[in-house]
Design an enzyme around this catalytic site. Structure first.
Site, PDB file in Angstrom:
ATOM      1  N   MET B  30       0.847  -1.195   0.000  1.00  0.00           N
ATOM      2  CA  MET B  30       0.000   0.000   0.000  1.00  0.00           C
ATOM      3  C   MET B  30       0.883   1.246   0.000  1.00  0.00           C
ATOM      4  SD  MET B  30      -3.483  -0.897   1.953  1.00  0.00           S
ATOM      5  CE  MET B  30      -2.959  -0.537   3.628  1.00  0.00           C
ATOM      6  N   GLY B  31       2.148   1.072  -0.369  1.00  0.00           N
ATOM      7  CA  GLY B  31       3.044   2.217  -0.479  1.00  0.00           C
ATOM      8  C   GLY B  31       3.560   2.698   0.861  1.00  0.00           C
ATOM      9  N   GLY B  36      10.797  -2.975   5.748  1.00  0.00           N
ATOM     10  CA  GLY B  36      10.095  -4.261   5.612  1.00  0.00           C
ATOM     11  C   GLY B  36       9.775  -4.549   4.154  1.00  0.00           C
ATOM     12  N   HIS B  37       9.150  -3.575   3.483  1.00  0.00           N
ATOM     13  CA  HIS B  37       8.861  -3.740   2.051  1.00  0.00           C
ATOM     14  C   HIS B  37      10.146  -3.957   1.251  1.00  0.00           C
ATOM     15  CE1 HIS B  37       5.524  -0.880   3.371  1.00  0.00           C
ATOM     16  NE2 HIS B  37       4.840  -1.900   2.904  1.00  0.00           N
ATOM     17  N   SER B 186       3.882   1.209   8.098  1.00  0.00           N
ATOM     18  CA  SER B 186       3.601   2.567   7.636  1.00  0.00           C
ATOM     19  C   SER B 186       2.809   3.324   8.690  1.00  0.00           C
ATOM     20  CB  SER B 186       2.812   2.521   6.325  1.00  0.00           C
ATOM     21  OG  SER B 186       3.469   1.695   5.384  1.00  0.00           O
ATOM     22  N   ARG B 187       2.058   2.603   9.501  1.00  0.00           N
ATOM     23  CA  ARG B 187       1.215   3.252  10.517  1.00  0.00           C
ATOM     24  C   ARG B 187       2.011   3.761  11.718  1.00  0.00           C
ATOM     25  NH1 ARG B 187      -2.793  -0.805   8.691  1.00  0.00           N
ATOM     26  NH2 ARG B 187      -4.552   0.365   7.819  1.00  0.00           N
TER      27      ARG B 187
END
Lengths: 281, 281
Positions: B30-31, B36-37, B186-187
């Protein structure tokens, strides 16, 4: 013609075909092949390098009390017919391989599955979309062929393909009929000789609808009432549904305009038959 | 690195890649990419000829009142990071193309989606399985990479792939953590500096669980009670769930045996964080 049952085998063969950049035409069936299926296989052969036919009586699309157990099966005859029509690979998976222990995944198309056969047969289309999704993933065809006789099924699958971005073309071919107009169906086998004669009323009611609409009738209620009267005048016929819907969302129409689907389901004893026509005004 | 948004473009490019018989590794995101990504992209690059990364904040997997609107976005930064990690093709579809007018098809995985995040976020996994199914059909990867941080998501998708006979391998890579053990997400950006410090309690509670289990504790209730006490002693932390489940059906265990997943979700203000570990006894 090769005949395979193992999921691993179909993957291997399809992998080889893809490597050779051959196009694949696919005809999914529940077997007990008739002229309707054969017309799909022949067309698939004309339009593709390699034709796969599957035979799988899918337990998931039969409801409680429906005819899953009795559904007619004749694999030896099917093999001969499929081969003669141009099938290159007959895929006959086992239910225990298609739905393994712990199976949990289902594909649903909303709205389009609510009416017509979806209302009469709860869970039926979930079974159809789920198994066809699986078969598409196993066979990865360029084109898949379905008969117009199951028009709702074809339109629901068309919606699934578009929505899930599946990379194939769905082709709907005309219903093949007996000489009195009865749509060919494996379930016609269930009919007694009296019922078989009465069963032509489905197509007669559809021709009546077309006649009325051609003559300028726009009121769906009036058309449906005439069809209903004809069906109710047939001794053994019990009306299941009779509907005029749009071809996009399959919603009932009050006024007949544009392209629409006239669809009917009638029971003779325990045997439920369906038929439909498209009309355009 | 190419960047495409059109569904037609991705199909064309993938078609070319397939013709050249190159293997495709896929990282759906989700960008707002983090380490991690990037670890997923790097691994995909090691194991495949061509790497596709998608960025799509999928409205379907957010519930009412969740953070769809605020979800952090930074496409320019993502482009640089993805390219540097080895991405060959960045796919950034628009929501209006992914869910076109008349959209009606959904993929559901039963049972495994009932507990954990599925219980806290009704409809979330339907959104995940549906969009990932679509992305798999568009990208047709040989291998897809997911982080263990979203363990339930990975196990649900693994089940979908098996059940629907999708022809690809799902690879789960370890959670990447900050120096204090907080799982990258991301959060994490939503956290105040005080909350950021407190948030390490998720991983501390998981390490406590591992320690107790390593020391021979088999009673899931006792392990969970210790974790809960630790989390409740943290000022800003509000426990969402805390569970020890089997890795097959994700059903809560009373007795810890075999391979299991210890999973926790905690809220800090409006920010909900998740983390998990696998343990095997």
């Amino acid at each position: 013609m090769q005949v395979v049952g193992e999921l691993r085998s179909i993957r291997e063969i399809i992998g080889e075909i893809k490597k050779r950049e051959m196009t694949i035409g696919f005809v999914p069936t529940m077997g007990f092949l008739h002229e309707g299926h054969l017309s799909l296989i022949r067309r698939a052969k004309e339009e593709n390098d390699f034709v796969v036919v599957s035979i799988f009586v899918n337990p998931l699309q039969f409801g409680v009390g429906e005819d899953f157990e009795q559904y007619p099966r004749d694999l030896e005859r099917d093999k001969e017919l499929a081969a003669a029509a141009g099938c290159d690979l007959l895929f006959v998976p086992a239910a225990k391989d298609m739905y393994q222990r712990g199976y949990a995944t289902f594909v649903d198309v909303d709205r389009l599955t609510e009416g017509l056969c979806g209302a009469s047969r709860p869970g039926h289309f979930r079974g159809v979309t789920t198994v066809v999704n699986k078969l598409f993933n196993l066979v990865s065809p360029h084109r898949a062929y379905f008969g117009q006789k199951d028009a709702q099924q074809a339109l629901v699958l068309q919606r699934m393909i578009r929505d899930l971005n599946m990379d194939l073309e769905l082709i709907i071919l005309p219903t093949i009929r007996e000489s009195d107009g009865l749509a060919m169906s494996s379930r016609n086998k269930y009919l007694s000789s009296v019922e078989r004669k009465e069963a032509s009323v489905l197509y007669r009611s559809l021709r009546l609808a077309r006649e009325l609409i051609d003559r300028g009738e726009k009121d769906a209620l009036i058309v449906k009432k005439s069809m209903e009267d004809l069906i109710r005048s047939t001794r053994g016929a019990v009306l299941d549904y009779l509907e005029i819907v749009d071809t996009d969302e399959l919603k009932p129409l009050e006024s007949i305009n544009g392209k629409c689907l006239v669809a009917v389901a009638v029971k003779f004893g325990a045997t439920r038959l369906i038929d439909n026509i498209f009309v355009e005004v």
